[in-house]
Design an enzyme around this catalytic site. Sequence first.
Site, PDB file in Angstrom:
ATOM      1  N   SER A 198       0.843  -1.196   0.000  1.00 18.76           N
ATOM      2  CA  SER A 198       0.000   0.000   0.000  1.00 18.76           C
ATOM      3  C   SER A 198       0.877   1.244   0.000  1.00 18.76           C
ATOM      4  CB  SER A 198      -0.884   0.001   1.247  1.00 18.76           C
ATOM      5  OG  SER A 198      -1.550   1.249   1.382  1.00 18.76           O
ATOM      6  N   TYR A 214      -1.848  -0.094  10.552  1.00 21.66           N
ATOM      7  CA  TYR A 214      -1.979  -0.455   9.130  1.00 21.66           C
ATOM      8  C   TYR A 214      -0.717  -0.056   8.365  1.00 21.66           C
ATOM      9  CZ  TYR A 214      -3.858  -0.926   4.416  1.00 21.66           C
ATOM     10  OH  TYR A 214      -4.054  -1.294   3.099  1.00 21.66           O
TER      11      TYR A 214
HETATM   12  P1  NDP Z   1     -11.618  -5.521  -0.048  1.00 18.25           P
HETATM   13  O1  NDP Z   1     -12.114  -5.350   1.343  1.00 18.25           O
HETATM   14  O2  NDP Z   1     -12.557  -5.309  -1.170  1.00 18.25           O
HETATM   15  O3  NDP Z   1     -10.935  -6.949  -0.221  1.00 18.25           O
HETATM   16  C1  NDP Z   1     -10.219  -7.570   0.814  1.00 18.25           C
HETATM   17  C2  NDP Z   1     -10.142  -9.053   0.527  1.00 18.25           C
HETATM   18  O4  NDP Z   1      -9.336  -9.680   1.525  1.00 18.25           O
HETATM   19  C3  NDP Z   1     -11.526  -9.707   0.566  1.00 18.25           C
HETATM   20  O5  NDP Z   1     -11.603 -10.650  -0.478  1.00 18.25           O
HETATM   21  C4  NDP Z   1     -11.521 -10.404   1.922  1.00 18.25           C
HETATM   22  O6  NDP Z   1     -12.321 -11.576   1.832  1.00 18.25           O
HETATM   23  C5  NDP Z   1     -10.054 -10.778   2.057  1.00 18.25           C
HETATM   24  N1  NDP Z   1      -9.663 -11.039   3.422  1.00 18.25           N
HETATM   25  C6  NDP Z   1      -9.675 -10.186   4.474  1.00 18.25           C
HETATM   26  N2  NDP Z   1      -9.273 -10.824   5.574  1.00 18.25           N
HETATM   27  C7  NDP Z   1      -9.012 -12.110   5.206  1.00 18.25           C
HETATM   28  C8  NDP Z   1      -8.581 -13.259   5.899  1.00 18.25           C
HETATM   29  N3  NDP Z   1      -8.331 -13.248   7.221  1.00 18.25           N
HETATM   30  N4  NDP Z   1      -8.416 -14.416   5.222  1.00 18.25           N
HETATM   31  C9  NDP Z   1      -8.664 -14.449   3.891  1.00 18.25           C
HETATM   32  N5  NDP Z   1      -9.086 -13.417   3.175  1.00 18.25           N
HETATM   33  C10 NDP Z   1      -9.253 -12.248   3.843  1.00 18.25           C
HETATM   34  O7  NDP Z   1     -10.394  -4.505  -0.177  1.00 18.25           O
HETATM   35  P2  NDP Z   1      -9.236  -4.353  -1.282  1.00 18.25           P
HETATM   36  O8  NDP Z   1      -9.523  -5.139  -2.482  1.00 18.25           O
HETATM   37  O9  NDP Z   1      -9.000  -2.923  -1.396  1.00 18.25           O
HETATM   38  O10 NDP Z   1      -8.019  -4.985  -0.483  1.00 18.25           O
HETATM   39  C11 NDP Z   1      -7.135  -5.922  -1.033  1.00 18.25           C
HETATM   40  C12 NDP Z   1      -5.737  -5.605  -0.552  1.00 18.25           C
HETATM   41  O11 NDP Z   1      -5.352  -4.337  -1.032  1.00 18.25           O
HETATM   42  C13 NDP Z   1      -5.593  -5.538   0.964  1.00 18.25           C
HETATM   43  O12 NDP Z   1      -4.357  -6.142   1.311  1.00 18.25           O
HETATM   44  C14 NDP Z   1      -5.549  -4.041   1.255  1.00 18.25           C
HETATM   45  O13 NDP Z   1      -4.879  -3.735   2.431  1.00 18.25           O
HETATM   46  C15 NDP Z   1      -4.822  -3.562   0.026  1.00 18.25           C
HETATM   47  N6  NDP Z   1      -4.941  -2.150  -0.327  1.00 18.25           N
HETATM   48  C16 NDP Z   1      -6.157  -1.543  -0.506  1.00 18.25           C
HETATM   49  C17 NDP Z   1      -6.230  -0.227  -0.899  1.00 18.25           C
HETATM   50  C18 NDP Z   1      -7.512   0.508  -1.059  1.00 18.25           C
HETATM   51  O14 NDP Z   1      -7.533   1.749  -0.964  1.00 18.25           O
HETATM   52  N7  NDP Z   1      -8.611  -0.169  -1.346  1.00 18.25           N
HETATM   53  C19 NDP Z   1      -5.002   0.531  -1.198  1.00 18.25           C
HETATM   54  C20 NDP Z   1      -3.783  -0.198  -0.958  1.00 18.25           C
HETATM   55  C21 NDP Z   1      -3.772  -1.493  -0.577  1.00 18.25           C
HETATM   56  P3  NDP Z   1     -13.253 -12.200   2.973  1.00 18.25           P
HETATM   57  O15 NDP Z   1     -13.776 -11.072   3.807  1.00 18.25           O
HETATM   58  O16 NDP Z   1     -14.289 -12.926   2.178  1.00 18.25           O
HETATM   59  O17 NDP Z   1     -12.338 -13.136   3.718  1.00 18.25           O
HETATM   60  C1  8X3 Z   2      -5.139   1.605   1.627  1.00 19.20           C
HETATM   61  C2  8X3 Z   2      -5.012   2.979   1.157  1.00 19.20           C
HETATM   62  O1  8X3 Z   2      -3.331   4.738   1.816  1.00 19.20           O
HETATM   63  O2  8X3 Z   2      -5.671   5.097   2.331  1.00 19.20           O
HETATM   64  O3  8X3 Z   2      -3.974   0.907   1.679  1.00 19.20           O
HETATM   65  O4  8X3 Z   2      -4.337   3.562   3.628  1.00 19.20           O
HETATM   66  S1  8X3 Z   2      -4.553   4.116   2.311  1.00 19.20           S
END
Ligand code: NDP
Ligand code: 8X3
Length: 268
Positions: A153, A166
Amino acid sequence: MNRTRLKNKWVLITGASSGFGAAAARAFAAEGSKLLLGARRVDKLEQVAAAARRAGAAEAHCHPLDVSQTSSVEAFVAWASQTIRDPQSDARILDVLVNNAGGAHGLDSVAEGKDEDWENMLQTNVLGILRMTRAALPLMVRQPGGTIINVGSYAGHSAYEGGAAYCAAKAGERQITRSLRLELSGTGLRVSSIDPGLAETEFSLVRFKGDTARASKPYEGTHPLQAEDIAEIMVWVASRPPHVNIDEMLIKPVDQAAMHKVYRRPRG
Ligand code: NDP
Ligand code: 8X3
């Protein structure tokens, strides 16, 4: 761009039930890859797998996965190993591992922070990657050109108030990626960190525990990344020639010039 490299290749995606992971399933499917999808919400995973088949996946399978539990990760990889087994040769070769599962819980200052939130963030974003990689590596080590993509991230590069755990977790992801690349030197495996900024997924809804009004605030008046933007980049990273490693990519919306400088259009 030679994307035929991904045709019929096995791609394992964690956190495939929504956001980047679900978009990645569709994007790799469009390349004709074979998919192994994991997350906790199996009903959503099944929908993603069905959409991936429609989008051209050679195969799409899903199985429950909780990356915060070693036993769940090991059971998932045992299932994956059986699913990818070639009955003729008994070979089990995983080509791409996308460590995407994770997210943020709460936006409290350190003074107000909750153990449960901190533990959840470190369990999924840090230990989840370590566990999954340890379990999956035996399926990858004899596969030059194999690719591990860890989702980091912008929060791993730049801190913000309320983000201590985070930001620490995502900084941890970067260092795991760097250590792993050193450890895998000579195997032909590539290791990449894809580090997005503000992106509109379920991320914010999870962070604010279902509070939709709070969850929509970060996106107000601005043009965030979409899940497909990141999925496309994952496909590009995994389809580079086998001698090319994309170490780290920081991808932000144009509107996010810096962590504390997000352009928001006036209302109306
Ligand atoms: P979402 O919440 O849409 O997706 C998160 C995914 O992770 C879901 O499929 C969820 O599935 C899964 N997940 C969460 N906890 C677990 C667990 N314990 N075991 C297995 N699966 C898990 O968010 P994003 O798509 O945005 O997030 C994906 C990644 O990107 C994350 O690592 C997040 O930190 C990162 N990220 C996101 C950003 C943003 O602004 N959106 C920016 C930068 C990074 P389920 O709940 O079904 O288990
Ligand atoms: C999720 C995006 O930068 O807002 O990783 O925390 S941020």
